[in-house]
Design an enzyme around this catalytic site. Structure first.
Site, mmCIF file in Angstrom:
data_model
loop_
_atom_site.group_PDB
_atom_site.id
_atom_site.type_symbol
_atom_site.label_atom_id
_atom_site.label_comp_id
_atom_site.label_asym_id
_atom_site.label_seq_id
_atom_site.Cartn_x
_atom_site.Cartn_y
_atom_site.Cartn_z
ATOM 1 C CG HIS A 60 42.985 -30.514 66.619
ATOM 2 N ND1 HIS A 60 43.736 -31.255 66.295
ATOM 3 C CD2 HIS A 60 41.523 -30.456 66.130
ATOM 4 C CE1 HIS A 60 43.666 -32.208 65.669
ATOM 5 N NE2 HIS A 60 42.362 -32.337 65.606
ATOM 6 C CG ASP A 77 41.333 -32.019 60.199
ATOM 7 O OD1 ASP A 77 40.526 -31.711 60.722
ATOM 8 O OD2 ASP A 77 41.731 -33.737 59.792
#
Length: 449
Positions: A39, A328
């Protein structure tokens, strides 16, 4: 009139991708693309108790913890445009692979069930297919109505329950992962690292400064909050936290990076506990489900295209583009699985906002074998970098698909992941117990007969 209608029908078919010619690079033909992205920029998901910037400090994206910022939305808008320039049939893209106008049969977007990943996916699709001038038609692809943004084509984003999403969420509910992590912390290597003077100093100093103790798995909260606060409140941060210095921050990050590596099973040498390779078992839990989800889809695509008598091919035949909009750690899980964790970049030892790893599936028309190309987008503003040859078993831009298959096979959980997560004993003992249980069932059924 008939002639004009036929011309329009051909044109309409072309822009919607029905007549897109194969994408070839010499003897290679592109068949499918998988993208795993992080994101965009967000607010902290939580923070430490003494932090002057608590939840009410974050007002963008609807306000509160973990929300995508306008900057994060823009990062994915830009990434979507880059992906369009690479894959969408606009005449001047790198690969004229996807139709110029959105076709629901060709793509599937999957997101974890969190606001920031869902909105990142929407922002990315806005850059890829939602701009005025991209060729979509009012009244067909979007409403021809006042108030509707011109050219905006809504594209469905699919999701699953966040806590049970073992593919996209590396911190899903999984007792086995927690059990393995507790074992890992009892290893000689981790105990020696934890008790080293440099690491002990960071923990002790931080505890004294913020009056809060930290477990290894929760330590990330501090560097994550400080990283974001430097973006939004850098001057105030340094005024209110007089202990904050760049040097101490870098020490905190270094400790957190090492914790991150241990959580993904990256040890200096093999750690064996209870007859388990702890590093491998942690990686099987974290990376295995995603790597196998990708390779299973690629193999199904290959089988449906090149083998006879395959069933269940209707959906996969048209599918060209599959996305995981995630975190991540999701991107990191792919890099670690392929031995490329060194490409996780500073200031954190893991992928930054809008980082994306791309697995392209190619077919060689000469030897009739499958290959893959690995492409990486490090962070917002970067171009795509082909890094297949950084994988140990690969020496060119294209690598044999069986290399990827062997990685997935090595990391495949011993049982379906929702079941395997419930097993908090060694794989060997579990296999024995299952075999014994199966034996008892057979005997039971025999006597019922």
């Amino acid at each position: 009139m008939i002639h004009l209608y036929w011309c329009f029908a051909v044109f309409w078919s072309f822009i919607h991708g029905a007549t897109i010619p194969p994408v070839k690079d010499g003897e290679m033909e592109l068949k499918m693309v998988h993208v795993v992205w992080r994101h965009g920029d967000r607010s902290p998901t939580t923070t430490y108790n003494a932090d002057p910037f608590q939840e009410d400090s974050w007002t963008f994206g609807g306000g509160g913890w973990g929300q995508l910022s306008p900057s994060g939305m823009f990062q994915h808008l830009q990434l979507g445009k880059k992906l369009r320039n690479r894959y969408v049939n606009t005449g001047n893209s790198t690969y004229n692979f996807l139709p110029a106008v959105y076709d629901q049969k060709t793509m599937y977007i999957r997101s974890t069930g969190i606001n920031r990943t869902l909105i990142s996916a929407t922002s990315n699709m806005l850059g890829m297919y939602g701009q005025d001038g991209y060729g979509s038609t009012a009244g067909i692809d979007f409403p021809d109505a006042v108030g509707w943004p011109r050219g905006f084509v809504p594209i469905p984003i699919h999701t699953v329950d966040y806590d049970s999403d073992h593919i996209g969420n590396m911190d899903s509910d999984c007792p086995r992962r927690e059990w393995l992590w507790n074992l890992a912390q009892q290893s000689d290597e981790m105990k020696a690292w934890r008790s080293s003077s440099s690491v002990r100093s960071v923990f002790n100093n931080l505890t004294a400064l913020v009056n809060q103790k930290w477990s290894l798995e929760d330590f990330w909260v501090v560097p994550d909050a400080l990283f974001i606060e430097q973006i939004y409140f850098n001057e105030t941060l340094r005024q209110k936290n007089l202990w904050f210095t760049d040097d101490f921050y870098n020490q905190i990050v270094a400790v957190n990076d090492q914790i991150y590596m241990y959580e993904y099973g990256i040890f200096n040498k093999t750690v064996t506990m209870q007859n388990l390779n702890i590093g491998l078992e942690l990686l099987k839990i974290r990376s295995g489900p995603l790597m196998n989800d990708m390779i299973d889809r690629i193999n199904k695509k290959s089988a449906c295209t090149y083998k006879k008598n395959e069933t269940g091919c209707n959906w996969i035949n048209g599918l060209k583009y599959f996305v995981y909009s995630a975190h991540d750690e999701t991107v990191y899980s792919v890099l670690v699985a392929l031995g490329l964790e060194r490409f996780a970049i500073i200031p954190h030892g893991y992928p930054l906002y809008s980082a994306a790893v791309v697995v392209e599936y190619w077919r060689n028309s000469t030897d009739n074998n499958d290959y893959f190309k690995l492409v990486y987008h490090k962070q917002s503003g970067d171009d795509f970098t082909v890094m297949t040859n950084e994988i140990e078993e690969c020496d060119r831009d294209y690598c044999r698909m069986d290399v990827l298959e062997q990685v997935a096979k090595k990391l495949k959980p011993d049982q379906p992941i929702d079941q395997w997560c419930l097993v908090t004993e060694s794989s060997g003992s579990y296999s024995i117990s299952i075999s014994f249980l199966s034996f008892l069932i057979v005997i039971y059924n025999f006597f019922l007969l």
